[in-house]
Design an enzyme around this catalytic site. Structure first.
Site, short mmCIF file in Angstrom:
data_model
loop_
_atom_site.label_atom_id
_atom_site.label_comp_id
_atom_site.label_asym_id
_atom_site.label_seq_id
_atom_site.Cartn_x
_atom_site.Cartn_y
_atom_site.Cartn_z
N GLU A 109 -5.64 -8.47 0.73
CA GLU A 109 -5.99 -8.15 1.70
C GLU A 109 -8.14 -7.32 1.35
O GLU A 109 -8.11 -7.58 0.45
CB GLU A 109 -6.68 -6.91 2.54
N GLU A 143 0.64 -1.36 -0.09
CA GLU A 143 0.16 0.28 -0.50
C GLU A 143 0.85 1.04 -0.21
O GLU A 143 0.67 1.97 0.24
CB GLU A 143 -1.08 -0.11 1.30
#
Ligand code: NAG
Ligand code: NAG
Length: 413
Positions: free
Chosen positions: A244, A133
């Site tokens: 995720e 991320e």
């Protein structure tokens, strides 16, 4: 020329690892909820529970790690490796890449593990993610959400090169390389150099945090599919791993999204069972919570019990309309196969904000903690994994251009 280049690319994907397997696993940070380090026994307990979950729709015998470094050590290999060896848990490795201009300590820990454990370890490694991320955190949404220190595409590409050099003469040289980010990092054309440098693309998706998009649980399937398909359209046939995703069982409301056990179960069924399990390499979020700062709790079980908060059994019918999404992901073969979204896909709650105006966008509050790799300066960096960036916010021209390649996607906008 074109043909041979394409063949070479395909051969590269095929040669780059056994990514045809649709792994099932959870995410595992380096620390516990009180920010203390996880040790071998902690990882062992997680991996045993994951493999023993009652009514599981498959064997959760893989794990995604965020760092190679044991928490609060300089460059000791993370003790998850030994626990994985003992439980035959497959490992998606991670290198933490934000807030640093060097991944030397990560590479040092990894090389120590290779020489210490040898084949027992390297045979379990299914992939390597360089970063997590980082692109989200430097994006407009990430900055607005004060998501923390990230890293841009050039930095990531450099680190990918550093990693390749470091493992060139090791058994890990054939392990496929990815990077994990939120879906709208992948549709951002400025990040294309990262896509080009990878064997596979890892995407984190949290419809829960898609505020302004009608993010109630009944819409979660549609929101998930639209973001997933946007990534499929943007990454040129690279295999996609869902690294995720999950829905909190407890915590405060987030726009229309409500955290509850019933909703976590519905999400498991509509997103996990319908779309992901045994179809796409999937790392669910999560088996155990570890970020005390996040009020939303995503764990599907309490105290690592093999009796989860809800029945994990997969139903045979689903609420989310079929045809709103690709029916087969590109993960198994590296080829994308996208069905034309049905007209039922239009008029979903997300439409209004997909104009790119940015109104009501921005989600990405912290979800749970990813890792807590200690950084070289010894400071506790406790990198926090940020949840779902805003759906459809400001798709770049390049992203729209690549979306145009996917028949019918414009029907969504
Ligand atoms: C697109 O990516 C670049 C580089 O990662 C970033 O600087 C930019 O803010 C991103 N665009 C948006 C709209 O977030
Ligand atoms: C989980 O552990 C905590 C702390 O030991 C305890 O208070 C709680 O009752 C346990 N929950 C279950 C379902 O066993």
């Amino acid at each position: 020329m074109r043909v041979s280049a394409t063949l070479a690319a395909v051969a590269g994907v095929l040669a780059s690892g056994a990514s045809a397997e649709n792994y099932l696993g959870f995410n595992s940070g380096a620390t516990l909820a009180d920010r203390s380090a996880k040790f071998k026994a902690d990882f062992l307990a997680e991996f045993k529970t994951a493999q023993g979950l009652k009514n599981s729709p498959g064997k959760f015998n893989a794990v995604r790690l965020y760092t190679n470094i044991q928490a609060y050590s300089k460059d000791d290999p993370i003790q998850a490796f030994e626990a994985a060896i003992e439980t035959k848990t497959k490992i998606l490795l991670g290198v933490w890449t934000s807030g640093t201009d060097s991944i030397e300590l990560e590479l040092s820990a990894l090389k120590k593990a290779i020489s210490k454990y040898g084949k027992e370890f390297t045979d379990l490694v299914i992939g390597m993610s360089i970063g997590s991320e980082d692109l989200y955190r430097v994006s407009e949404t990430g900055i607005k959400n004060k998501a923390g220190v990230g890293a841009g595409p050039n930095t990531l590409v450099k680190f990918i090169g550093d990693y390749k050099k470091a493992v060139a003469n090791t058994p890990l040289s054939s392990v496929p390389i990815g990077h994990v980010d939120t879906w709208d990092a992948w549709t951002n054309g400025t990040n294309k150099a990262v896509v080009d440098a990878l064997d596979w693309v890892g995407v984190d998706e949290y419809p829960y945090y898609e505020n302004g998009k009608g993010n109630n649980i009944k819409n979660a399937g549609k929101l998930f599919d639209r973001a997933f398909d946007a990534v499929v359209g943007a990454v040129g046939g690279k295999p996609i791993w869902v690294t995720e995703t999950g829905w909190p069982a407890t915590g405060p409301k987030w726009d229309e999204a409500e955290a509850s056990v019933a909703n976590a179960k519905y999400y498991w069924q509509e997103i996990g069972c319908r779309k992901l399990f045994n179809k796409v390499p999937t790392f669910w979020y999560n088996l155990r919570d570890s970020n005390p700062d996040n009020e939303m709790k995503f764990a599907i079980t309490e105290n690592l019990s093999t009796n989860p908060l809800f029945d994990l059994t997969c139903p045979t019918t689903f609420d989310t309309p079929t045809g709103t999404s690709s029916t087969s992901s590109p993960s198994a073969t590296g080829f994308s196969s996208v069905t034309v979204p049905g007209s039922s896909a239009t008029g979903t709650a997300g439409d209004s904000s997909n104009s790119g105006s940015g109104s009501g966008s921005g989600s990405g509050t912290s979800t749970d903690s990813g890792s807590s790799a200690s950084t070289s300066n010894g400071a506790e960096s406790s990198p926090v994994v940020e949840g779902g960036a805003s759906l459809g916010k400001g798709l770049s021209g390049a992203a729209l251009a690549s979306l145009a390649l996917v028949a019918g996607v414009f029907a969504l906008f």
